[in-house]
Design an enzyme around this catalytic site. Structure first.
Site, mmCIF file in Angstrom:
data_model
loop_
_atom_site.group_PDB
_atom_site.id
_atom_site.type_symbol
_atom_site.label_atom_id
_atom_site.label_comp_id
_atom_site.label_asym_id
_atom_site.label_seq_id
_atom_site.Cartn_x
_atom_site.Cartn_y
_atom_site.Cartn_z
ATOM 1 C CG ASN A 161 -2.051 -0.974 1.111
ATOM 2 O OD1 ASN A 161 -2.471 -1.313 0.012
ATOM 3 N ND2 ASN A 161 -2.548 -1.447 2.243
ATOM 4 C CE LYS A 197 -11.167 -0.804 8.520
ATOM 5 N NZ LYS A 197 -9.992 -0.219 7.846
ATOM 6 C CE LYS A 208 -12.349 -4.418 8.938
ATOM 7 N NZ LYS A 208 -11.733 -5.478 8.151
#
Length: 398
Positions: free
Chosen positions: A207, A336, A340
């Site tokens: 990344n 998210k 998560k």
């Protein structure tokens, strides 16, 4: 640091020329500094200079009868709140790791029961030598705090790790160690940087992360007194000082390092972990074959944030994730956080035109169960300080 006493042991390296500034800065903050110079250190800075700046006698000789009559070396080693070794040369580190006591400095270090902090400085080859790395590991295992070293140009003309951290960084670390802070006694884990997932020995998937934000966060948390375990992928910036650095390369290695670091009070997952890896990376470099393209089969990497957030036992009290988004930042990051099961999400817009990914600034949105807090565009160091303050406030509430 009013009333705090520092025993400053000066090693014999070119970086000793920074010691006078260090003494001035420490005294500006109210600390009393007692200097001790090795024989080699006196080739770079004189006892008169450091004594004048410290306002105290500079000690040099283990067998000086006058010094022993006034304050024996055993008492000198235990009268301080902190023993600071600047610069810590390869030779001095070897003596410390091996338990040698053949001069004033090494004898004081052997005789002390006071916390010890060192700032290594040496040639890059010496720093990378297996013997120095073994000594470093031994010193860290003994509980000695290691500041740096940084990467940079050296007096010998080479470039690389081995450059001593700057005096103000040392002052900040000393201040945190001696004055405590809202996170004193708290164990905090921070992940940072990208991960590199190998395709073959020379190629990898990664990344676009410099590691700058995670590094700044670790530094800010350490400045508040936290005991920081810093797990970093291959970053573009040097790691912060005053933390325990654990270098990794892949997502699987990062997960293992995180699990090995538990238990912790707080976990901040700032790393840009690659979502996928090549299922079977090649042991040899993949060659071109007359225009025939290689076929890569991918496998999903472990979800480190979800793994820790969803722990049934031993879960950190506060788990903070990061969400780098290019579209619908708040909506995607909120989803998210719920998916998560982490406590907070720090979201940012990383579209190329923002210049945030790999840049010096960041504009984040802190998403918690009780609401959304949007911050203006700030230097990454300032973002880190704000986040560290929010974390400290949350820990104090618990």
């Amino acid at each position: 640091m009013n009333g705090k006493r520092i025993l400053l042991i000066v090693g014999g390296g070119i970086a000793a020329f920074k010691v006078p500034e260090l003494i001035r800065r420490l005294r500006e903050r109210g600390a009393a500094v007692t200097p001790v110079l090795t024989r080699a250190a006196q080739e770079f800075v004189t006892p008169l200079t450091v004594s004048s700046l410290a306002g105290e006698k500079a000690y040099t000789d283990l067998f000086d009868l006058t010094d022993e009559a006034e304050m024996g070396h055993i008492q000198l080693s235990r009268a301080a709140d902190l023993v600071l070794v600047v610069p810590a040369t390869a030779d001095l580190m070897a003596k410390m790791a091996g338990g040698h006591a053949d001069d004033m400095a090494s004898t004081l270090l052997m005789a002390t029961d006071t916390p010890v902090m060192i700032a290594p400085a040496m040639n890059v080859r010496m720093w990378e030598h297996p013997a120095t790395q073994r000594n470093l590991a031994a010193l860290q295992q003994d509980g000695i705090t290691v500041l740096g070293p940084d990467q940079g140009d050296m007096a010998c003309g080479e470039y690389g790790p081995g450059r001593m951290v700057e005096p103000m960084q040392i002052v900040e670390a000393v201040t945190a160690a001696l004055t405590g802070g809202p996170l004193r006694g708290k164990r905090v884990l921070v992940t940072s940087g990208p991960t590199h997932e190998p395709i073959d020995p020379v190629r990898y998937i990664a990344n676009r992360s410099s590691g700058a934000q995670g590094t700044a966060i670790a530094s800010a948390l350490a400045a508040l007194g936290a005991d920081v375990i810093f797990i970093t992928g291959p970053a573009d910036v040097p790691p912060p000082t005053g933390v325990t650095v654990v270098p990794v390369e892949t997502a699987q290695q990062m997960l293992q390092a995180v699990q090995d670091a538990l238990p912790v009070h707080v976990a901040v997952f700032a790393a840009a972990v690659a979502d996928w890896r090549v299922a079977s990376s090649s042991a040899s470099k993949i060659k071109k074959q007359d225009g025939k393209l290689p076929v890569l089969e991918f496998a999903e990497n472990p979800d480190i944030l979800a793994t820790i957030s969803q722990m049934k036992t031993g879960r950190p009290d506060l788990v903070v994730g990061f969400a780098a988004e290019t579209d619908d930042v708040i909506a995607n990051a909120t989803a998210k956080r719920a998916r998560k099961q982490c406590d907070w999400i720090v979201a940012n817009d990383v579209r190329p035109e923002t210049g945030i990914m790999g840049g010096a600034e960041n504009a984040v949105i802190l998403i918690r169960e009780d609401g959304v807090e949007e911050w203006p565009r700030l230097d990454k160091a300032e973002v880190a300080k704000r986040l560290a303050k929010r974390i400290a406030d949350k820990v104090e509430e618990a």
